[in-house]
Design an enzyme around this catalytic site. Structure first.
Site, PDB file in Angstrom:
ATOM      1  N   HIS A 153       0.817  -1.217   0.000  1.00 26.62           N
ATOM      2  CA  HIS A 153       0.000   0.000   0.000  1.00 26.62           C
ATOM      3  C   HIS A 153       0.851   1.268   0.000  1.00 26.62           C
ATOM      4  O   HIS A 153       0.331   2.349  -0.224  1.00 26.62           O
ATOM      5  CB  HIS A 153      -0.929   0.001   1.219  1.00 26.62           C
ATOM      6  CG  HIS A 153      -2.013  -1.038   1.127  1.00 26.62           C
ATOM      7  ND1 HIS A 153      -3.307  -0.735   0.796  1.00 26.62           N
ATOM      8  CD2 HIS A 153      -1.978  -2.378   1.284  1.00 26.62           C
ATOM      9  CE1 HIS A 153      -4.042  -1.847   0.770  1.00 26.62           C
ATOM     10  NE2 HIS A 153      -3.256  -2.859   1.074  1.00 26.62           N
ATOM     11  N   ASP A 357       3.696   9.114  -0.830  1.00 31.10           N
ATOM     12  CA  ASP A 357       2.437   8.452  -0.460  1.00 31.10           C
ATOM     13  C   ASP A 357       2.140   7.363  -1.475  1.00 31.10           C
ATOM     14  O   ASP A 357       2.272   7.594  -2.686  1.00 31.10           O
ATOM     15  CB  ASP A 357       1.291   9.480  -0.486  1.00 31.10           C
ATOM     16  CG  ASP A 357       0.248   9.215   0.591  1.00 31.10           C
ATOM     17  OD1 ASP A 357       0.098   8.048   0.992  1.00 31.10           O
ATOM     18  OD2 ASP A 357      -0.421  10.182   1.011  1.00 31.10           O
TER      19      ASP A 357
HETATM   20  P1  ADQ Z   1      -2.946   6.095   4.817  1.00 31.11           P
HETATM   21  O1  ADQ Z   1      -1.544   6.553   4.977  1.00 31.11           O
HETATM   22  O2  ADQ Z   1      -3.711   5.925   6.073  1.00 31.11           O
HETATM   23  O3  ADQ Z   1      -3.062   4.738   3.973  1.00 31.11           O
HETATM   24  P2  ADQ Z   1      -4.858   7.491   2.924  1.00 31.11           P
HETATM   25  O4  ADQ Z   1      -4.804   6.811   1.631  1.00 31.11           O
HETATM   26  O5  ADQ Z   1      -4.970   8.976   2.779  1.00 31.11           O
HETATM   27  O6  ADQ Z   1      -3.622   7.253   3.887  1.00 31.11           O
HETATM   28  O7  ADQ Z   1      -6.135   6.948   3.691  1.00 31.11           O
HETATM   29  C1  ADQ Z   1      -6.557   7.534   4.834  1.00 31.11           C
HETATM   30  C2  ADQ Z   1      -8.020   7.143   5.124  1.00 31.11           C
HETATM   31  O8  ADQ Z   1      -8.286   7.507   6.459  1.00 31.11           O
HETATM   32  C3  ADQ Z   1      -8.987   7.878   4.222  1.00 31.11           C
HETATM   33  O9  ADQ Z   1     -10.075   7.070   3.926  1.00 31.11           O
HETATM   34  C4  ADQ Z   1      -9.411   9.064   5.095  1.00 31.11           C
HETATM   35  O10 ADQ Z   1     -10.720   9.533   4.859  1.00 31.11           O
HETATM   36  C5  ADQ Z   1      -9.295   8.493   6.493  1.00 31.11           C
HETATM   37  N1  ADQ Z   1      -8.916   9.595   7.395  1.00 31.11           N
HETATM   38  C6  ADQ Z   1      -7.822  10.361   7.360  1.00 31.11           C
HETATM   39  N2  ADQ Z   1      -7.871  11.319   8.302  1.00 31.11           N
HETATM   40  C7  ADQ Z   1      -9.043  11.160   8.951  1.00 31.11           C
HETATM   41  C8  ADQ Z   1      -9.699  11.842  10.005  1.00 31.11           C
HETATM   42  N3  ADQ Z   1      -9.194  12.927  10.579  1.00 31.11           N
HETATM   43  N4  ADQ Z   1     -10.878  11.368  10.417  1.00 31.11           N
HETATM   44  C9  ADQ Z   1     -11.429  10.292   9.834  1.00 31.11           C
HETATM   45  N5  ADQ Z   1     -10.887   9.635   8.821  1.00 31.11           N
HETATM   46  C10 ADQ Z   1      -9.705  10.052   8.379  1.00 31.11           C
HETATM   47  C11 ADQ Z   1      -2.144   3.845   3.330  1.00 31.11           C
HETATM   48  C12 ADQ Z   1      -1.135   4.475   2.371  1.00 31.11           C
HETATM   49  C13 ADQ Z   1      -1.853   5.279   1.308  1.00 31.11           C
HETATM   50  C14 ADQ Z   1      -2.856   4.399   0.580  1.00 31.11           C
HETATM   51  C15 ADQ Z   1      -3.751   3.667   1.567  1.00 31.11           C
HETATM   52  C16 ADQ Z   1      -4.632   2.629   0.866  1.00 31.11           C
HETATM   53  O11 ADQ Z   1      -0.227   5.295   3.086  1.00 31.11           O
HETATM   54  O12 ADQ Z   1      -0.944   5.833   0.373  1.00 31.11           O
HETATM   55  O13 ADQ Z   1      -3.661   5.202  -0.276  1.00 31.11           O
HETATM   56  O14 ADQ Z   1      -2.979   2.973   2.537  1.00 31.11           O
HETATM   57  O15 ADQ Z   1      -3.872   1.761   0.084  1.00 31.11           O
END
Ligand code: ADQ
Length: 457
Positions: A153, A357
C-alpha cells in the site's frame, strides 16, 4: 470458487466491520466463504499459541496475539521505525536496531506457523502491506504451495533508499516467494525493478516478470480506489452546509490526513503562510481547516511532527488572525466519514500534499464528494500515487512553498468552467477505478498464477 484468505496487520473487528479494504474484499470474501487473519489489536502478556476465532461477520475471522516485546520490535520497531520511514524517503528517521529485524523475522514465522493448520489446499492467500513482507517466504518454508499474493500500500523505495535498509537483499528474497506482488503506481514498479537488480541481482525477464534464485514472480500495478458510489451518495446527503458551516464566509481549504511526517503538513502550513504574506487581498477570504488525528504515539518522530505542526499553526494564526478570522483551524481528532464527506463538498480547495504516499485516498474522496456543477479544486502532490491517475489536479512539488502557494491562489481564482472540466476528468477515473475494480483486477491476476515449487533452501 476457491476460498480467499486475506492476511493484514490489523483484523477488522466489530459487528459490522467497515473500512476501505473490508468493502473492497467483502464480495470476494462472502462468495468464497472467505477468511481474514490479522492482529487482535492490543499486545497481551501471554499470547495464545493458536489463532482466535471472532464469529459474527459475513466472513470468518481469526486473530493472532502479540506479546508487548514482539509488538514493540516487529510493529513499532521494524515495521514503523524502519520500513515506513525508508519507503517514504526518510531514512534519516529510521532506527536501525538489529533487535527490530529479529523481531520482524520471528513474528512473521510465528504468524505462518499459526496459519498453516487453518489453510486448505485450494485457498488463495492475499497478504497486505509492508508489515507482512516476509510472511509468504515463511509460509513457503512450511510447505505451503497455494497461490500467495502480496499488495504493497505504500511506496516501494528507489535503490539509494533501499540501500539504507539493514537487509536489502533479504527483502527481495522475501518478495520473490510470492506469486504476485501488486504496487500502487508505476513509479513503484520501476523502483522495484531497479532496486531488486542492484541490491539482490533480481532479473527482469518480461514486462511483468522477475526472477531471483530460480523463483519467478509476477509484479504489476493495481492502483487502489475508493468505494466511489457510496462516497458520492454520502456527500450528497451530508448535513446541509449551514449545519456544518464553521466560521465565516471565507472559502474553505481543507486537508485531512493522519498526522504523519510523510503527509507534508508542515510544508503545507508554510505554503499557506507564503500565500498570506504575498497576497494580502486573500486575508479573511480563505480559511484553512486541517484535520489530522495523531497516530503511532510512542514513536519519537510522530511526537515531533505533532509539536512542529502545532507550533506552525500557532505562529501563522498569531501573525495573521483578526477579530473575525482564524486563518488555520488545526484539529487533532478523527471524524466520521459522512462529516468528512460534507466538509469536502463545501471546500473550494482540497489540499493533498504528501512528500511521499502510496496512493492517498483522501484525494479520491475529495473528488467524489464534489458537486459536479460547482466543484472544488484539488491541489495534489506529484509524490502521491494518485497523481499518476489524476493529472487534471493542480500538481505541485510539496517542498516548494512558492509553487504550492501559487496553486492555492490559482484555485481561488479558477473559473467555474475550468473547475468543472478538471473535476469531470478526475471523477471518471475515481468511478471507473474504484475499490471493487482494484480487488477484482488483483484477484484475477492471482488466479492466473499457478502454485509454484518451493525452492531449495
Ligand atoms: P494512509 O496513509 O492511512 O493509507 P490514505 O490513503 O490517505 O492514507 O487513507 C486515509 C483514510 O483515512 C482515508 O479514507 C481518510 O478519509 C481516512 N482519514 C484520514 N484522516 C481522517 C480523520 N481525521 N478522520 C477520519 N478519517 C480520516 C495507506 C497508504 C496510502 C494508501 C492507503 C490505501 O499510506 O498511500 O492510499 O494505505 O492503500
Amino acid at each position: 470458487m476457491s476460498r480467499l484468505v486475506v492476511v493484514s496487520n490489523r483484523l477488522p473487528l466489530g459487528e459490522n466491520p467497515s473500512g476501505g479494504l473490508v468493502v473492497a474484499l467483502d464480495d470476494a470474501l462472502r462468495s468464497s466463504g472467505g477468511l481474514w487473519i490479522g492482529f487482535s489489536g492490543e499486545p497481551v502478556e501471554d499470547p495464545a499459541e493458536e489463532l482466535i476465532d471472532h464469529p459474527g461477520a459475513a466472513f470468518d475471522r481469526l486473530s493472532f496475539d502479540l506479546s508487548p516485546e514482539d509488538h514493540h520490535n516487529y510493529y513499532l520497531g521494524f515495521s514503523n521505525s524502519v520500513l515506513w520511514p525508508i519507503c517514504h524517503g526518510r531514512a534519516d528517521l529510521a532506527h536501525l536496531d538489529p533487535v527490530y529485524l529479529d523481531g520482524y523475522r520471528k513474528v512473521s514465522a510465528r504468524i505462518a506457523r499459526l496459519m498453516v493448520p487453518h489453510l486448505r489446499p485450494d485457498d488463495r492467500i492475499w497478504v497486505q502491506d509492508y508489515q507482512l513482507f516476509a510472511l509468504g517466504a515463511e509460509l513457503r518454508k512450511l510447505g505451503v504451495r497455494n497461490p500467495i499474493g502480496h499488495f504493497l500500500h505504500i511506496p516501494f523505495p528507489a535503490p539509494a533508499e533501499c540501500a539504507t535498509l539493514p537487509n536489502p537483499a533479504e527483502l527481495f528474497d522475501w518478495m520473490t516467494h510470492y506469486d504476485l506482488v501488486g504496487f500502487q503506481a508505476s513509479r513503484d514498479m520501476d523502483n522495484f525493478a531497479a532496486s531488486g537488480f542492484h541490491m539482490a541481482g533480481m532479473e527482469q525477464i518480461g514486462l511483468n516478470t522477475f526472477r531471483l534464485d530460480g523463483r519467478t514472480l509476477r509484479a504489476e500495478v493495481f492502483p487502489i480506489g475508493i468505494d466511489a458510489q457510496s462516497f458520492i451518495e454520502e456527500a450528497r446527503d451530508a448535513p446541509d452546509a449551514d449545519q456544518v458551516r464553521f466560521l465565516t464566509n471565507a472559502r474553505l481549504m481543507i486537508g485531512v490526513d493522519r498526522l504523519d511526517y510523510s503527509k507534508g503538513i508542515p510544508q503545507r502550513f508554510r505554503a499557506f503562510q507564503q500565500l498570506l504574506e504575498s497576497i494580502p487581498d486573500l486575508h479573511e477570504k480563505i480559511s484553512f481547516l486541517q484535520i489530522a488525528p495523531p497516530t503511532r504515539s510512542g514513536v519519537q518522530a510522530y511526537d515531533d511532527i505533532r509539536e512542529e505542526t502545532e507550533y506552525l499553526a500557532g505562529r501563522i494564526n498569531g501573525q495573521f488572525a483578526t477579530l473575525n478570522w482564524t486563518p488555520i483551524r488545526f484539529i487533532n481528532r478523527p471524524y466520521p466519514r459522512e462529516v468528512l464527506a460534507g466538509l469536502y463538498r463545501q471546500a473550494r480547495i482540497g489540499l493533498v500534499t504528501p512528500l511521499a504516499d502510496g496512493m492517498n485516498l483522501v484525494a479520491k474522496e475529495f473528488v467524489a464528494a464534489q458537486d459536479p456543477e460547482d466543484p472544488g479544486v484539488l491541489i495534489l502532490s506529484r509524490f502521491a500515487g494518485a497523481a499518476e491517475q489524476m493529472p487534471e489536479a493542480l500538481i505541485i512539488n510539496p517542498h516548494d512553498a512558492h509553487e504550492t502557494a501559487a496553486a492555492m491562489a490559482s484555485a481561488m481564482r479558477m473559473s467555474i468552467e475550468e473547475r468543472r472540466e478538471r473535476h469531470a476528468a478526475m471523477l471518471q477515473v475515481v468511478l471507473e477505478k474504484d475499490v471493487g475494480w482494484w480487488s477484482a483486477a488483483y484477484l484475477e491476476a492471482l488466479e492466473q498464477e499457478s502454485t509454484k515449487e518451493q525452492p531449495e533452501n
